[in-house]
Design an enzyme around this catalytic site. Sequence first.
Site, PDB file in Angstrom:
ATOM      1  N   GLN A 161       0.836  -1.199   0.000  1.00  0.00           N
ATOM      2  CA  GLN A 161       0.000   0.000   0.000  1.00  0.00           C
ATOM      3  C   GLN A 161       0.873   1.252   0.000  1.00  0.00           C
ATOM      4  O   GLN A 161       1.613   1.502   0.959  1.00  0.00           O
ATOM      5  CB  GLN A 161      -0.914  -0.006   1.228  1.00  0.00           C
ATOM      6  CG  GLN A 161      -1.895   1.136   1.290  1.00  0.00           C
ATOM      7  CD  GLN A 161      -2.746   1.060   2.551  1.00  0.00           C
ATOM      8  OE1 GLN A 161      -2.239   1.069   3.667  1.00  0.00           O
ATOM      9  NE2 GLN A 161      -4.048   0.952   2.387  1.00  0.00           N
ATOM     10  N   TYR A 221       0.441   4.731   0.317  1.00  0.00           N
ATOM     11  CA  TYR A 221      -0.421   5.839   0.707  1.00  0.00           C
ATOM     12  C   TYR A 221       0.350   6.919   1.468  1.00  0.00           C
ATOM     13  O   TYR A 221       0.522   8.024   1.012  1.00  0.00           O
ATOM     14  CB  TYR A 221      -1.581   5.337   1.584  1.00  0.00           C
ATOM     15  CG  TYR A 221      -2.708   4.676   0.833  1.00  0.00           C
ATOM     16  CD1 TYR A 221      -2.558   4.249  -0.486  1.00  0.00           C
ATOM     17  CD2 TYR A 221      -3.930   4.455   1.442  1.00  0.00           C
ATOM     18  CE1 TYR A 221      -3.593   3.639  -1.168  1.00  0.00           C
ATOM     19  CE2 TYR A 221      -4.979   3.848   0.770  1.00  0.00           C
ATOM     20  CZ  TYR A 221      -4.814   3.439  -0.527  1.00  0.00           C
ATOM     21  OH  TYR A 221      -5.837   2.837  -1.193  1.00  0.00           O
ATOM     22  N   SER A 222       0.835   6.591   2.676  1.00  0.00           N
ATOM     23  CA  SER A 222       1.418   7.594   3.565  1.00  0.00           C
ATOM     24  C   SER A 222       2.693   8.198   2.982  1.00  0.00           C
ATOM     25  O   SER A 222       3.444   7.553   2.249  1.00  0.00           O
ATOM     26  CB  SER A 222       1.737   6.974   4.927  1.00  0.00           C
ATOM     27  OG  SER A 222       0.563   6.567   5.581  1.00  0.00           O
ATOM     28  N   SER A 226       4.370  -1.259   4.374  1.00  0.00           N
ATOM     29  CA  SER A 226       4.612  -2.608   4.891  1.00  0.00           C
ATOM     30  C   SER A 226       4.944  -3.564   3.753  1.00  0.00           C
ATOM     31  O   SER A 226       4.209  -3.651   2.768  1.00  0.00           O
ATOM     32  CB  SER A 226       3.383  -3.121   5.650  1.00  0.00           C
ATOM     33  OG  SER A 226       3.096  -2.299   6.752  1.00  0.00           O
ATOM     34  N   GLU A 248      -9.893  -2.544   5.523  1.00  0.00           N
ATOM     35  CA  GLU A 248      -8.841  -2.686   6.517  1.00  0.00           C
ATOM     36  C   GLU A 248      -9.390  -2.547   7.921  1.00  0.00           C
ATOM     37  O   GLU A 248      -8.861  -3.116   8.864  1.00  0.00           O
ATOM     38  CB  GLU A 248      -7.750  -1.629   6.280  1.00  0.00           C
ATOM     39  CG  GLU A 248      -6.492  -1.870   7.078  1.00  0.00           C
ATOM     40  CD  GLU A 248      -5.387  -0.907   6.704  1.00  0.00           C
ATOM     41  OE1 GLU A 248      -4.262  -1.107   7.185  1.00  0.00           O
ATOM     42  OE2 GLU A 248      -5.638   0.035   5.939  1.00  0.00           O
ATOM     43  N   SER A 281      -4.939   6.359  12.799  1.00  0.00           N
ATOM     44  CA  SER A 281      -4.488   6.519  14.182  1.00  0.00           C
ATOM     45  C   SER A 281      -5.671   6.666  15.137  1.00  0.00           C
ATOM     46  O   SER A 281      -6.796   6.981  14.730  1.00  0.00           O
ATOM     47  CB  SER A 281      -3.581   7.758  14.289  1.00  0.00           C
ATOM     48  OG  SER A 281      -4.333   8.930  14.073  1.00  0.00           O
ATOM     49  N   GLU A 320      -6.233   8.991  17.184  1.00  0.00           N
ATOM     50  CA  GLU A 320      -6.747  10.355  17.141  1.00  0.00           C
ATOM     51  C   GLU A 320      -7.745  10.537  15.996  1.00  0.00           C
ATOM     52  O   GLU A 320      -8.796  11.173  16.164  1.00  0.00           O
ATOM     53  CB  GLU A 320      -5.584  11.343  16.990  1.00  0.00           C
ATOM     54  CG  GLU A 320      -4.686  11.459  18.211  1.00  0.00           C
ATOM     55  CD  GLU A 320      -3.732  10.287  18.375  1.00  0.00           C
ATOM     56  OE1 GLU A 320      -3.127  10.173  19.455  1.00  0.00           O
ATOM     57  OE2 GLU A 320      -3.582   9.493  17.423  1.00  0.00           O
TER      58      GLU A 320
END
Length: 416
Positions: free
Chosen positions: A119, A121-122, A154, A237, A378, A380
């Site tokens: 993935q 993404y980040s 990952s 996910e 996360s 948050e």
Amino acid sequence: MDLNYTAEDQAFRQHVRDWLKENLPRKKPETMDEKREWHTKLYEAGFLGMGWPKAYGGQEARPMEQAIVGEELARAGAPASLNGLGISIFAPTLIHHGTAQQKADHVKKILTAEEIWCQLYSEPNSGSDLASLQCRADVDGDEFVINGQKIWTSGAYNSDWGMMLARTDRNAPKHNGISCIMIDMHAPGVEVRPLKQISGSQEFCEVFFTNVRVPADNLVGEMNSGWRIAQTTLGYERGGNSLSRVSRMLQSFDRLLDVAQTLRVDGTRAIDDPIIRQKLGEIYSEIEVLRYSSLRILSSLEKGQRPGPESSIAKLHYSELDKHIQEVIMDILGPYGQQIGGGPDEFKFMTDSDEYGESGSWAYTFLYSRAGTIYAGSSEIQKNILGERVLGLPKEVRADRIDLAQRAAAGAKGAE
């Protein structure tokens, strides 16, 4: 909400247990060939992609059957299959949004692990605020030209393909200028660098893209619709896999009980210390709360109801609970919980005979529990989702209230 197992469910559970007794590896697969061998066994048994349509190699299994397989694999301490993200996220995304050619080229190979996916993404400055990503995909004829960086990817070091979110319109509002693109991880210009974590493992990577040319046919869905597609992948996910997590937590708890029978604290067995017994009871009761929360989600899925933003409750619950449990375990074990390798076998999470190395230590599970409060959104972010979409709280606090709070804080500081 129906929390009872049918006779068919109980028979299926016994079938899974019997299969695991016959096929569970004697030691953890280490090489890629060993991992593929175990993956193939799971695939041939019908335990992978169970909820997929049969046309794509799935079983169209009920959510309960999927949960039972996950629970029994965790209870047996079975190794994970290959391509977890590919099977749980990317193949379902292609099934929903991909072209007929994309499905034919990739979906079956994802299920069989012929293709390993990651993935993309980040980014270094776009994690929780993913829509602020800057990795560019510029159109050049019938190709995209990719430039930028991704991080916390990952398994990128052994992946064949990646599903990327990239900015394709730099003038559009940040949520509207993003597209979803499949990337060949072996293409020229792709560089993967593993990142070593505090746990000692290196499955996370940073990935750099320098003028990587990608066919326009690799676009998933419509141009600039990547944010909507990302919600599909994140929805998978954050799906209802909590029962298998309950089993893994109980596995750790049962091992902790064994250790507490031998571990000496102030001259007596840890299990006989009233404070430690209270902590053990606390852990067990919280795991049971998670079990019934998971069954509530499973009951809804069995009725054909798809969990919406409420699924963030499950994600927040299990990740924060795992972190709390690991902290209590460290408090009970003291110095024995901090060892990675070495030390008496009777105090280890797993003994050397299990051949799980560092990943089988109390210290590793303690350190890794922090990851659960970050990946898949996360804690948050989950709280924001719950506040806005479940509780209906206002998204922004009025500026005058912020100013009043700041002045009150400044006054309190001046009075000290």
